[in-house]
Design an enzyme around this catalytic site. Structure first.
Site, PDB file in Angstrom:
ATOM      1  CG  HIS A  26      -2.281   0.590   0.960  1.00  0.00           C
ATOM      2  ND1 HIS A  26      -2.497   1.652   0.091  1.00  0.00           N
ATOM      3  CD2 HIS A  26      -3.503   0.277   1.441  1.00  0.00           C
ATOM      4  CE1 HIS A  26      -3.781   1.952   0.072  1.00  0.00           C
ATOM      5  NE2 HIS A  26      -4.418   1.123   0.869  1.00  0.00           N
ATOM      6  CE1 TYR A  71      -8.305   6.899   7.816  1.00  0.00           C
ATOM      7  CE2 TYR A  71      -9.263   5.339   6.266  1.00  0.00           C
ATOM      8  CZ  TYR A  71      -8.318   6.300   6.569  1.00  0.00           C
ATOM      9  OH  TYR A  71      -7.390   6.664   5.629  1.00  0.00           O
ATOM     10  CB  SER A  97     -10.308   5.199   2.548  1.00  0.00           C
ATOM     11  OG  SER A  97      -9.279   5.743   1.772  1.00  0.00           O
ATOM     12  CB  THR A 143      -6.777   8.684   1.208  1.00  0.00           C
ATOM     13  OG1 THR A 143      -5.837   8.543   2.279  1.00  0.00           O
ATOM     14  CG2 THR A 143      -6.532   7.623   0.158  1.00  0.00           C
TER      15      THR A 143
END
Length: 663
Positions: free
Chosen positions: A377, A491, A493, A504
């Site tokens: 990532h 959360y 994204s 992001t």
């Protein structure tokens, strides 16, 4: 420069980090021998035509960031806690926070080639010392080929490899259709517009698209898709890319193979030859190594960095270079997928033997042809990977390089395919053994559960004039309240790819609106009429849509506060009291970590919890159904959570359909 406010006024639909790009590239038609078979398509507009003129990611006003932060804290804190946090936030905004903000703005003005968050965000990932697998790397599983006979492992591996190479060649030739979000496709997604916009200088091209209500997106991450690997280094890893290499890395049963898939002229090797080499690898009966090297990529990054240096010093430099520089990693598993949970476990972490978790991506194919992308990532976000996945799926199913009847070329795979051998001393063997023990122990604690709600999806929700994403995020709040009697940090994204080097931003779905609505439904607090309950749903939807728009325009608070914290660290300033507040730690301890994806190419996706006592929630909102894939460690019960999700969805659909809510 067009301001964020101007963007906000017209950019009324937004892209989340997992949402697919609009695939509008011109499709080709050719025979297999045609030279065009080397490419996906040939875009009229150069791939990076808009990159130079993309608007810059704005730094929000400090007062707006603090206001949004306090609003997000409201549902998570009691009155005394909130008063303390409010005071600390006020002191920060009027004191050291203002100084840090001014310094961040000044630095941003001096670095107009990038965004204020790009450097700190790369550092955040690369400085993290936790293993990448389970902590960072997600997976996205491909939908099956609609033609069942093409799901044969060898056929599919060959076709997907060729399609991936077509993507690579199209990208590097600069003829991959640029990433553009079209609000009015009938005007902007047309041959006439593309013929005109390609003559507009790149320094002005974004504005030309904007005038037609089209929004080009940042494509700066794309070059890291291929020939790239995250290298473990002490304290901070490095991203490595070598675009000159022409070989593919294949893992099977823990053994490493490489062979060229691009020839010396830069052309893709004949598909029948690739098929022959993959068939040769699949027929190799070599057992798994006694000490599978891939386990090292599951380790703590500092531990792995030390062991990697040991590998280099022990005569493995050339073999590691071939691993690191390979175009991508193709993982061929020797077993079929049993069910959805088995699919999730296989694609998210596997057995630790047959993956190289540090590669930009692993393309995984099980024995039955089930396929997925597992990606590292740090180098990029879901937008780039999903564009790649969409294109590979479309190309490999519509223009397959081989058929089930195709025969491999008669070629010398024994010479063409190199099996990599690694020299291991006692220290490396011990390191691999310890890595395996830790990996196996961690994986045993992970639960993955899937769920499908079939009463309806986004089509029905939209008829009720509600945001489908807002409804599903409310459901997660209701479910957690029903299960644990709490409202916790959440959360979601959101991509900021509408800006140069955007990454992001965070949407904070837990709000005072979702809390009131959740309590009314999950706790049955108060006697609310159907009209009152419906009004609550409307308020939740409107507020969530507002948060989504703000986040997509870089007007959240999380990245700004993170940037200010990094600025303090870079200046050698002691951590401000604002960041020492327990409430700040709580809101960044995301017990509900959520991300959505929706594409005909994607069957399902998943990722691990971001905190030990959290849920990792990958979800998809389809036309007529809603799906979730939830991960958890022992402190949370994923199956029970999904039961609460089901009940919460039933409650909301009952309200929308005018039915009595069942107890």
């Amino acid at each position: 420069m067009v301001t964020g406010a101007l963007l906000f006024s017209s950019f009324s639909h937004f892209r989340r980090a997992w949402l697919p790009p609009v695939l509008t590239g011109p499709r080709r038609s050719y025979s297999q021998d045609d030279a065009l078979s080397q490419y996906l398509h040939r875009s009229l507009v150069p791939t990076m035509h808009y990159q130079k003129s993309l608007p810059r990611l704005p730094i929000p006003k400090l007062e707006d960031t603090i206001r949004r932060y306090l609003i997000a804290q409201k549902p998570l804190l009691d009155e005394d806690q909130f008063r303390k946090t409010e005071q600390l936030a006020g002191n920060f905004g009027n004191g050291i926070g203002r100084e840090l903000h001014d310094q961040l703005v000044a630095k941003d003005k001096q670095n107009k080639h990038t965004s204020y968050i790009s450097g700190p965000w790369f550092d955040m990932y690369l400085q993290a010392r936790e293993p990448v697998v389970l902590n960072f790397n997600p997976f996205m599983a491909f939908s099956p080929d609609p033609k069942p006979e093409y799901n044969n492992q060898l056929v599919k591996a060959t076709n997907m490899t060729v399609s991936a190479l077509r993507f690579l060649k199209t990208l590097r030739a600069g003829i991959l259709e640029p990433e553009v979000f079209h609000l009015n496709p009938s005007k902007s997604d047309t041959p006439l517009f593309k013929k005109c916009i390609r003559f507009v200088p790149s320094s002005l091209s974004w504005f030309g698209a904007y005038m037609m209500n089209a929004y080009p997106l940042d494509m700066s991450q794309y070059f890291r898709l291929f020939n790239s690997t995250r290298l473990p280094k002490p304290k901070k890893d490095e991203l490595f890319t070598d675009e000159h290499e022409r070989h593919l890395l294949v893992l099977r049963n823990g053994n490493f193979y490489v062979f060229d898939v691009i020839d010396r002229n830069g052309d893709i090797v004949k598909p029948s030859e690739i098929q022959a080499h993959l068939k040769f690898i699949l027929s190799d009966n070599t057992p798994a190594p006694a000490f599978p090297l891939a386990y090292l990529t599951t380790e703590n990054r500092d531990t792995w960095a030390t062991l990697r240096q040991e590998l280099l010093d022990n005569g493995n430099r050339e073999a590691l270079r071939k691993v690191d520089s390979a175009i991508f990693c193709l993982c061929l598993d020797d077993f079929p997928i049993k069910d959805l949970n088995h699919l999730s476990h296989t694609m998210l972490h596997g057995d630790g033997i047959n993956r190289w978790y540090d590669k930009s991506f692993n393309l995984i194919l099980a024995k039955d042809g089930s396929a997925a992308i597992h990606f590292e990532h740090s180098w990029g976000d879901g937008v780039a990977v999903l564009r790649f996945q969409n294109e590979v799926f479309k190309d490999s199913t519509e223009f397959p390089a081989i058929t089930p009847q195709s025969q491999p070329t008669a070629c010398d795979s024994v010479r063409a395919v190199e099996k990599l051998n690694f020299k291991l001393n006692d220290a490396l063997k011990e390191g691999i053994t310890k890595a395996k023990q830790k990996f196996d122990a961690t994986v045993k604690t992970l639960t993955l559960e899937t769920f499908r709600f079939k009463r309806g999806g986004k089509e029905f929700i939209k008829t009720q004039k509600l945001s489908p994403d807002a409804v599903v995020q409310l459901v997660f709040q209701m479910a957690f309240l029903r299960q644990y009697d709490q409202t916790v940090a959440t959360y979601e994204s959101c991509s900021t790819a509408a800006f140069k080097h955007g990454r992001t931003e965070t949407i904070r779905p837990a709000s005072v609106y979702t809390k009131v609505c959740s309590e009314a439904l999950a706790r049955r607090l108060g006697k609310h009429s159907p009209m009152e309950l419906r009004q609550m749903l409307t308020e939740c939807s409107k507020y969530h849509s507002q948060l989504t728009k703000e986040a997509a325009l870089g007007q959240g608070f999380d990245r700004h506060l993170y940037g200010l914290r990094c600025e303090a660290e870079s200046q050698g300033i002691s951590l401000p009291d604002f960041y020492k507040d327990q409430a700040y730690a709580w809101i960044n301890h995301n017990i509900l970590s959520t991300s959505t994806l929706s594409s005909s190419a994607v069957f399902m996706g998943g990722f691990g919890p971001v905190v030990p006592d959290g849920f990792g929630i990958a979800y998809g909102i389809h036309d007529n159904w809603i799906g979730c894939n939830v991960s958890a460690y022992p402190s949370r019960n994923a199956l029970e959570f999904l039961q609460c999700v089901h009940k919460s969805l039933d409650d909301i659909f009952d309200i929308l359909q005018g039915k009595e809510i069942s107890n």
